[in-house]
Design an enzyme around this catalytic site. Structure first.
Site, PDB file in Angstrom:
ATOM      1  N   ASP A  77      -6.553   2.964   0.300  1.00 42.90           N
ATOM      2  CA  ASP A  77      -6.939   2.072  -0.784  1.00 42.90           C
ATOM      3  C   ASP A  77      -8.381   1.598  -0.642  1.00 42.90           C
ATOM      4  O   ASP A  77      -8.979   1.633   0.435  1.00 42.90           O
ATOM      5  CB  ASP A  77      -6.006   0.868  -0.845  1.00 42.90           C
ATOM      6  CG  ASP A  77      -5.921   0.105   0.477  1.00 42.90           C
ATOM      7  OD1 ASP A  77      -5.906   0.756   1.543  1.00 42.90           O
ATOM      8  OD2 ASP A  77      -5.872  -1.147   0.444  1.00 42.90           O
TER       9      ASP A  77
ATOM     10  N   GLU B  46      -3.496  -1.115   2.300  1.00 43.02           N
ATOM     11  CA  GLU B  46      -3.676  -1.816   3.569  1.00 43.02           C
ATOM     12  C   GLU B  46      -4.386  -3.140   3.377  1.00 43.02           C
ATOM     13  O   GLU B  46      -4.150  -4.088   4.130  1.00 43.02           O
ATOM     14  CB  GLU B  46      -4.470  -0.940   4.550  1.00 43.02           C
ATOM     15  CG  GLU B  46      -4.611  -1.514   5.946  1.00 43.02           C
ATOM     16  CD  GLU B  46      -5.745  -2.532   6.109  1.00 43.02           C
ATOM     17  OE1 GLU B  46      -5.605  -3.452   6.941  1.00 43.02           O
ATOM     18  OE2 GLU B  46      -6.758  -2.419   5.388  1.00 43.02           O
ATOM     19  N   GLU B  47      -5.263  -3.222   2.375  1.00 42.03           N
ATOM     20  CA  GLU B  47      -6.128  -4.388   2.205  1.00 42.03           C
ATOM     21  C   GLU B  47      -5.363  -5.596   1.669  1.00 42.03           C
ATOM     22  O   GLU B  47      -5.320  -5.861   0.477  1.00 42.03           O
ATOM     23  CB  GLU B  47      -7.297  -4.045   1.272  1.00 42.03           C
ATOM     24  CG  GLU B  47      -8.269  -3.019   1.844  1.00 42.03           C
ATOM     25  CD  GLU B  47      -9.130  -3.572   2.976  1.00 42.03           C
ATOM     26  OE1 GLU B  47      -9.058  -4.782   3.248  1.00 42.03           O
ATOM     27  OE2 GLU B  47      -9.884  -2.777   3.574  1.00 42.03           O
TER      28      GLU B  47
ATOM     29  N   ARG C  44      -8.691   0.174  23.875  1.00 43.61           N
ATOM     30  CA  ARG C  44      -8.213  -0.968  24.664  1.00 43.61           C
ATOM     31  C   ARG C  44      -6.699  -0.981  24.635  1.00 43.61           C
ATOM     32  O   ARG C  44      -6.095  -0.869  23.560  1.00 43.61           O
ATOM     33  CB  ARG C  44      -8.742  -2.274  24.086  1.00 43.61           C
ATOM     34  CG  ARG C  44      -8.401  -3.537  24.884  1.00 43.61           C
ATOM     35  CD  ARG C  44      -9.108  -4.726  24.257  1.00 43.61           C
ATOM     36  NE  ARG C  44      -9.024  -5.921  25.088  1.00 43.61           N
ATOM     37  CZ  ARG C  44      -8.145  -6.903  24.924  1.00 43.61           C
ATOM     38  NH1 ARG C  44      -7.264  -6.829  23.948  1.00 43.61           N
ATOM     39  NH2 ARG C  44      -8.150  -7.948  25.722  1.00 43.61           N
TER      40      ARG C  44
ATOM     41  N   HIS D  68     -16.829  -4.159   4.121  1.00 38.72           N
ATOM     42  CA  HIS D  68     -16.568  -5.110   3.038  1.00 38.72           C
ATOM     43  C   HIS D  68     -17.869  -5.619   2.416  1.00 38.72           C
ATOM     44  O   HIS D  68     -17.923  -6.747   1.919  1.00 38.72           O
ATOM     45  CB  HIS D  68     -15.696  -6.275   3.526  1.00 38.72           C
ATOM     46  CG  HIS D  68     -14.270  -5.883   3.798  1.00 38.72           C
ATOM     47  ND1 HIS D  68     -13.196  -6.647   3.416  1.00 38.72           N
ATOM     48  CD2 HIS D  68     -13.736  -4.797   4.420  1.00 38.72           C
ATOM     49  CE1 HIS D  68     -12.072  -6.062   3.792  1.00 38.72           C
ATOM     50  NE2 HIS D  68     -12.382  -4.929   4.410  1.00 38.72           N
TER      51      HIS D  68
END
Length: 381
Positions: free
Chosen positions: A79, A137-138, A177, A359
């Site tokens: 998206d 996802e946003e 990580r 963004h």
């Protein structure tokens, strides 16, 4: 062999990214993007399912003799964002007000490249490969919709991996990580219900602006006084709407915000703390409150064994100097976290350099990095 196969697909991978970038679609509206993905996966020889989670696409590759083994899943988000692009490039968005400003077009192109290469190596695979192209996802929780549609019931997934193009990792390096890599997010919104009055008669009012301002300040006691100071926590109020006329005390106000933490334990505490501070502060001023708290995305925590697999794949692609060891959790959040609550896996980052921030209307990246992303995904599988 994988590097050579990815290199052969360079022009195709870049063209897929540009096509998706030119035609961005918001969450749960990714119809053209989904069609493109499904068509390509079909050409590659995958079994294809559309509509998972609304507009998601899933492909599965089943090597002979290993059809019933647990599959490795690779996920990309598809998206875009409600941002007007400012880049002056031939592949700029043709959809006004919508832009791929978080790299999801790149994630999708990387996974398509990996899917193509893996299809050419099908007989060398020792387990099925599932490629998941997830919608929304946003901040819309597309992963929850995919899970509600039963992805883990329909496909024998044993481990899952996801990649994010990331400015905070040096360009061309792989950020890794074990443990928390992206924060959990708690979203909140509330309406303060007070009493309007003339600005000259504050004694007759219950001032929603004063109440809201007190709550904004009081919320900062959560990270500074209620949580262990060694735990990363942030509470931010993003919007505050109140009043219409300068000489009338506002009787109501609407505020929205988010709380973030890198700790799963703190994540579980935050809803109670937010409710306590907001309701008690409101009551102190004699107002009422309508409060909604949404446990948006849990903490994204990568498993050590899964991280080790990605590290091995990255070293094969880049050498030991290609690894960038993360020493902290990023405070952005990701709905990939929902998958990790069901199966082991890892979420990792491919550095694009910090010249362009996500963004933002000028976000872009070096498209040669798409080849590296595709290679590492394919090697991981």
């Amino acid at each position: 062999m994988i590097k050579e196969l990815v290199t052969q697909e360079k022009e195709a991978i870049i063209s897929w990214r540009r096509q998706i970038h030119q035609h961005p679609e918001l969450g749960f509206q990714e119809h053209k993007t989904s069609q493109l993905i499904a068509d390509l996966l079909g050409e590659f020889g995958y079994e294809v399912q559309r509509g998972l989670g609304g507009t998601g696409v899933v492909g599965i590759l089943r090597p002979k003799g290993a059809e019933n083994k647990p599959a490795v899943a690779l996920r990309a988000d598809i998206d875009a964002l409600s941002i007007t692009e400012e880049n002056q490039v031939p592949y700029a968005s043709q959809n006004p007000g919508v832009m791929h400003a978080c790299g999801h077009d790149g994630h999708t192109a990387c996974l398509l490249g990996a899917a193509k290469v893996l299809s050419q190596l099908k007989e060398k695979l020792c387990a099925p490969v599932v490629v998941l192209f997830q919608p929304a996802e946003e901040r819309l929780g597309g992963a929850r919709a995919v899970l509600a549609d039963g992805i883990f019931q329909q496909y024998p997934i044993g481990e899952i991996f996801g990649l994010h193009l990331w400015p905070q990792v040096p360009k061309g390096k792989v950020g890794l990580r074990a443990g928390s890599v992206m924060a959990g997010a708690i979203d909140f919104n509330f309406k303060i219900i007070g009493q309007h009055a003339h600005a000259a008669e504050p004694q007759n009012a219950v001032d929603a602006v004063v109440v809201g301002a007190a709550i904004v300040g009081a919320l900062q006691a959560i990270p500074s006084r209620f949580i262990n100071p060694l735990e990363p926590v942030v509470v931010s109020v993003g919007t505050f709407h109140a009043g219409e006329v300068a000489n009338i005390i506002a009787g109501d106000a609407v505020l929205t915000g988010t709380a973030r933490t890198a700790s799963a334990d703190v994540y579980r505490q935050l809803p109670t703390l937010l409710e306590r501070v907001i309701k008690n502060t409101t009551a102190t001023y004699g107002a009422q409150v309508e409060l909604e708290i949404d446990e948006a995305y849990p903490v994204t925590a990568s498993g050590a064994d899964s991280v080790a697999l990605v590290e091995q794949a990255a070293i094969e692609a880049l050498g030991p100097d290609g690894i960038y060891r993360l020493n902290k959790c990023f405070m952005s959040s990701e709905d990939f976290s929902y998958y990790l609550q069901h199966v082991p896996g890892a979420y990792f980052f491919l550095g694009v350099g910090d010249e362009r921030k996500v963004h933002q209307p000028t976000y872009d990246f070096d498209e040669n990095l798409l080849l590296l992303g595709a290679e590492i995904l394919a090697r991981t599988a």
